[in-house]
Motif scaffolding. Structure first.
Motif, PDB file in Angstrom:
ATOM      1  N   PRO A  67      15.834 -10.436  17.161  1.00 56.52           N
ATOM      2  CA  PRO A  67      14.775 -10.842  16.228  1.00 56.52           C
ATOM      3  C   PRO A  67      14.356  -9.651  15.377  1.00 56.52           C
ATOM      4  CG  PRO A  67      13.885 -10.581  18.440  1.00 56.52           C
ATOM      5  CD  PRO A  67      15.376 -10.415  18.563  1.00 56.52           C
ATOM      6  N   LEU A  68      13.984  -9.921  14.155  1.00 61.33           N
ATOM      7  CA  LEU A  68      13.587  -8.855  13.240  1.00 61.33           C
ATOM      8  C   LEU A  68      12.463  -8.004  13.827  1.00 61.33           C
ATOM      9  CD1 LEU A  68      13.928  -7.641  10.367  1.00 61.33           C
ATOM     10  CD2 LEU A  68      12.152  -9.236   9.626  1.00 61.33           C
ATOM     11  N   GLU A  69      11.558  -8.636  14.570  1.00 62.33           N
ATOM     12  CA  GLU A  69      10.387  -7.952  15.131  1.00 62.33           C
ATOM     13  C   GLU A  69      10.786  -6.776  16.013  1.00 62.33           C
ATOM     14  OE1 GLU A  69       6.168  -7.531  15.703  1.00 62.33           O
ATOM     15  OE2 GLU A  69       7.361  -8.719  14.285  1.00 62.33           O
ATOM     16  N   LYS A  70      11.957  -6.846  16.628  1.00 59.38           N
ATOM     17  CA  LYS A  70      12.402  -5.779  17.536  1.00 59.38           C
ATOM     18  C   LYS A  70      12.573  -4.462  16.794  1.00 59.38           C
ATOM     19  CE  LYS A  70      16.073  -4.649  20.832  1.00 59.38           C
ATOM     20  NZ  LYS A  70      17.285  -5.141  21.540  1.00 59.38           N
ATOM     21  N   HIS A  71      12.981  -4.520  15.534  1.00 57.39           N
ATOM     22  CA  HIS A  71      13.277  -3.304  14.779  1.00 57.39           C
ATOM     23  C   HIS A  71      12.333  -3.074  13.595  1.00 57.39           C
ATOM     24  CE1 HIS A  71      17.003  -3.178  17.063  1.00 57.39           C
ATOM     25  NE2 HIS A  71      17.240  -4.430  16.693  1.00 57.39           N
ATOM     26  N   LEU A  72      11.708  -4.155  13.114  1.00 54.57           N
ATOM     27  CA  LEU A  72      10.816  -4.048  11.957  1.00 54.57           C
ATOM     28  C   LEU A  72       9.572  -4.880  12.261  1.00 54.57           C
ATOM     29  CD1 LEU A  72      10.836  -2.776   9.068  1.00 54.57           C
ATOM     30  CD2 LEU A  72      11.582  -5.011   8.233  1.00 54.57           C
ATOM     31  N   PRO A  73       8.673  -4.351  13.063  1.00 54.91           N
ATOM     32  CA  PRO A  73       7.506  -5.131  13.503  1.00 54.91           C
ATOM     33  C   PRO A  73       6.483  -5.333  12.386  1.00 54.91           C
ATOM     34  CG  PRO A  73       7.371  -2.901  14.354  1.00 54.91           C
ATOM     35  CD  PRO A  73       8.717  -3.022  13.692  1.00 54.91           C
ATOM     36  N   GLY A  74       5.700  -6.389  12.556  1.00 52.16           N
ATOM     37  CA  GLY A  74       4.549  -6.595  11.691  1.00 52.16           C
ATOM     38  C   GLY A  74       4.816  -7.315  10.388  1.00 52.16           C
ATOM     39  N   THR A  75       5.975  -7.928  10.243  1.00 60.08           N
ATOM     40  CA  THR A  75       6.271  -8.618   8.979  1.00 60.08           C
ATOM     41  C   THR A  75       5.653 -10.006   8.913  1.00 60.08           C
ATOM     42  OG1 THR A  75       8.322  -9.592   9.825  1.00 60.08           O
ATOM     43  CG2 THR A  75       8.471  -7.403   8.800  1.00 60.08           C
ATOM     44  N   GLY A  76       5.345 -10.598  10.069  1.00 58.65           N
ATOM     45  CA  GLY A  76       4.869 -11.974  10.098  1.00 58.65           C
ATOM     46  C   GLY A  76       5.979 -12.995  10.192  1.00 58.65           C
ATOM     47  N   VAL A  77       7.240 -12.544  10.081  1.00 56.75           N
ATOM     48  CA  VAL A  77       8.385 -13.461  10.211  1.00 56.75           C
ATOM     49  C   VAL A  77       9.361 -12.909  11.249  1.00 56.75           C
ATOM     50  CG1 VAL A  77       8.176 -14.374   7.868  1.00 56.75           C
ATOM     51  CG2 VAL A  77       9.592 -12.348   8.285  1.00 56.75           C
ATOM     52  N   GLY A  78       8.809 -12.216  12.229  1.00 59.64           N
ATOM     53  CA  GLY A  78       9.620 -11.461  13.170  1.00 59.64           C
ATOM     54  C   GLY A  78      10.529 -12.267  14.055  1.00 59.64           C
ATOM     55  N   GLU A  79      10.302 -13.596  14.158  1.00 66.12           N
ATOM     56  CA  GLU A  79      11.185 -14.398  15.016  1.00 66.12           C
ATOM     57  C   GLU A  79      12.543 -14.653  14.392  1.00 66.12           C
ATOM     58  OE1 GLU A  79       8.543 -17.620  13.011  1.00 66.12           O
ATOM     59  OE2 GLU A  79       8.537 -15.452  13.349  1.00 66.12           O
ATOM     60  N   VAL A  80      12.680 -14.432  13.089  1.00 66.32           N
ATOM     61  CA  VAL A  80      13.961 -14.617  12.412  1.00 66.32           C
ATOM     62  C   VAL A  80      14.931 -13.545  12.877  1.00 66.32           C
ATOM     63  CG1 VAL A  80      15.115 -14.646  10.165  1.00 66.32           C
ATOM     64  CG2 VAL A  80      12.841 -15.641  10.417  1.00 66.32           C
ATOM     65  N   THR A  81      16.191 -13.909  13.151  1.00 63.20           N
ATOM     66  CA  THR A  81      17.166 -12.938  13.631  1.00 63.20           C
ATOM     67  C   THR A  81      17.858 -12.238  12.467  1.00 63.20           C
ATOM     68  OG1 THR A  81      19.056 -14.446  13.701  1.00 63.20           O
ATOM     69  CG2 THR A  81      17.594 -14.411  15.634  1.00 63.20           C
ATOM     70  N   VAL A  82      18.492 -11.123  12.797  1.00 64.08           N
ATOM     71  CA  VAL A  82      19.239 -10.374  11.790  1.00 64.08           C
ATOM     72  C   VAL A  82      20.350 -11.241  11.215  1.00 64.08           C
ATOM     73  CG1 VAL A  82      20.678  -8.337  11.396  1.00 64.08           C
ATOM     74  CG2 VAL A  82      18.681  -8.187  12.913  1.00 64.08           C
ATOM     75  N   ALA A  83      21.064 -11.954  12.079  1.00 66.11           N
ATOM     76  CA  ALA A  83      22.149 -12.815  11.599  1.00 66.11           C
ATOM     77  C   ALA A  83      21.631 -13.891  10.654  1.00 66.11           C
ATOM     78  CB  ALA A  83      22.873 -13.461  12.785  1.00 66.11           C
TER      79      ALA A  83
END
Length: 461
Positions: free
Chosen positions: A92-108
């Motif tokens: 999930p994006l949150e793992k590497h870029l926290p605080g965006t509000g859309v962190g559940e979206v994956t890199v893929a």
């Protein structure tokens, strides 16, 4: 030993057909200038251009803005991070870029536009307003960033690639453009590609839809949106980049990784992405030919890059008009002209240096029920399973240390093929994800699911 050598020079008739297609595109598309190139094998085999306004060139060294082709460059950076073990595509994006509000979206999901994010940013037309108006990711995403549930469908998203650019910056600790130059542009020799224009470069124009008049388009710095569309490049640089997308380069990405990028990672979207979307690459079918690449547009410019793996041909088209010229179609047409008029020479057949006796034992005809299949041992040591006839499931398999074979493509990608042996060591059947392949149709001596009718095969009477 005589060796067949392919001549990279095109025939005069092919060159004229290419030049004619560009001339028609420039005339009918009412573009101030068009520049194009076709590459085959390891180099450019044709370049062409048409112009009707004062300015540099155009030629293969003149820069044009390439818009969303920038996304493919950003995807290459993300895949480098993956190959180095700094992230997983399922993270999930949150793992590497926290605080965006859309962190559940994956890199893929961000790479293949299945994150469900909006197509554009909120507020003013981002391509035509200064990047300084979006100083934070919140300005790019807005208060309502989602249009669909993540993972449900393909929905092209420029903000999604802004997030990927920020991800690269977070993990590298350097600006996106600086990382791109050091890790991709310089190793590949793309010295005429960059985030700002350098002379000679074309000017961007808006052509009036109903009158033969023009006005200049503004050249805005996209700020945080740079990873989605900032780059300038030339046909020569993009032709070299296309070769990398076909064959890889160990200094940047392996052949296996660029092949992964070219594979469909999102479902088709009728009328939008008919063939799906890869990892940073658009996929298309043109005249029955499967293509991968990307298109791009920004006010004043349109661009297209297509590659055909089967033909080992790539085409690039750049123009300096906001709309009117169908660059994706023109690039696909140029590619097809070469592929059809002068098809590639196949690689010479060569025997294996050393044959694996176990693999040889599996070669030949097999049957799944009454469906005839054949297993072949290819020159690279892989097994190729394919139907005998027009229909069926084909796949390639790689040998594993435990004696099994791992599916590399098609329906059986990731599945395990095993040779099941009798007590005397001979092969009874092949097991492939619960599918049983036998040497005879419904072989009575093998464990065929459902059993075999005691009466065996029979006629009607």
């Amino acid at each position: 030993m005589d060796e067949l050598i392919e001549d990279r020079d095109l025939l005069p008739a092919t060159r004229r057909a290419l030049s004619h297609r560009v001339a028609v595109a420039q005339s009918e598309g009412r573009a101030p200038s068009v520049v194009a190139a076709v590459a085959r094998g390891s180099g450019i085999v044709w370049e062409g251009a048409r112009t009707s306004v004062a300015g540099p060139g155009p030629d293969g060294n003149v820069q044009y803005r390439v818009g969303s082709i920038s996304k493919t460059f950003t995807a290459v950076l993300v895949m480098r991070l993956r190959d180095e073990g700094l992230l997983d595509l399922s993270d999930p994006l949150e793992k590497h870029l926290p605080g965006t509000g859309v962190g559940e979206v994956t890199v893929a999901q961000l790479l293949c536009h299945t994150g469900g994010l909006a197509a554009e940013t909120p507020g003013a037309w981002w391509e035509r307003t200064p990047g300084s108006t979006r100083p934070e990711l919140a300005d790019v995403l807005g208060e309502d960033p989602f249009r669909h549930a993540p993972g449900r469908r393909y929905h092209y998203s420029n903000p999604g690639y802004t997030l990927l650019g920020s991800l690269v910056e977070a993990l590298r600790g350097k600006p996106w453009a600086q990382v791109l130059r050091a890790e991709v542009l310089e190793p590949l020799g793309l010295d005429r590609t960059g985030e700002v224009p350098r002379a000679p470069h074309a000017d961007g124009w808006a052509v009036h839809p109903w009158a033969d008049v023009m006005m200049p388009e503004p050249l805005e710095d996209l700020g945080l949106m740079a990873a989605a569309g900032q780059l300038w490049s030339t046909t020569r640089d993009l032709a070299r980049f296309a070769g990398f997308l076909l064959r890889g380069d160990e200094r940047v990405l392996s052949a296996a990784t660029v092949r992964e990028m070219r594979a469909a990672a999102s479902p088709p979207e009728p009328g939008v992405a008919e063939a799906g979307y890869g990892l940073g690459l658009q996929l298309a079918v043109h005249g029955g030919r499967r293509l991968a690449g990307h298109t791009g547009s920004l006010p004043g410019f349109v661009a297209a890059l297509w590659i055909s793996e089967a033909d080992d041909v790539a085409a690039v088209v750049l123009a300096n008009c906001t709309s009117g010229l169908p660059v994706a179609t023109v690039a696909a047409d140029l590619l097809a002209i070469v592929a059809e008029a002068e098809p590639r020479f196949p690689e010479p057949w060569r025997p294996l240096r050393e044959a694996d006796p176990v693999a040889l034992e599996l070669c030949g005809p097999w049957y799944w029920g009454t469906s005839a299949q054949v297993v072949r041992l290819t020159a690279d040591g892989a097994l190729q399973l394919e139907p005998v006839g027009a229909t069926g499931r084909a796949a390639r398999f790689r040998a594993e240390p435990d004696g099994s074979w791992r599916g590399l493509s098609g329906y059986y990608a990731g599945e395990t093929l095993r040779a099941v042996r009798r007590e005397d060591g001979s092969v009874s059947h092949l097991d492939l994800g619960s599918f049983v392949f036998t040497r005879e149709p419904y072989d009575a001596g093998a464990p065929v699911p459902g059993g075999v009718d005691p009466g065996g095969w029979r006629g009607i009477g």
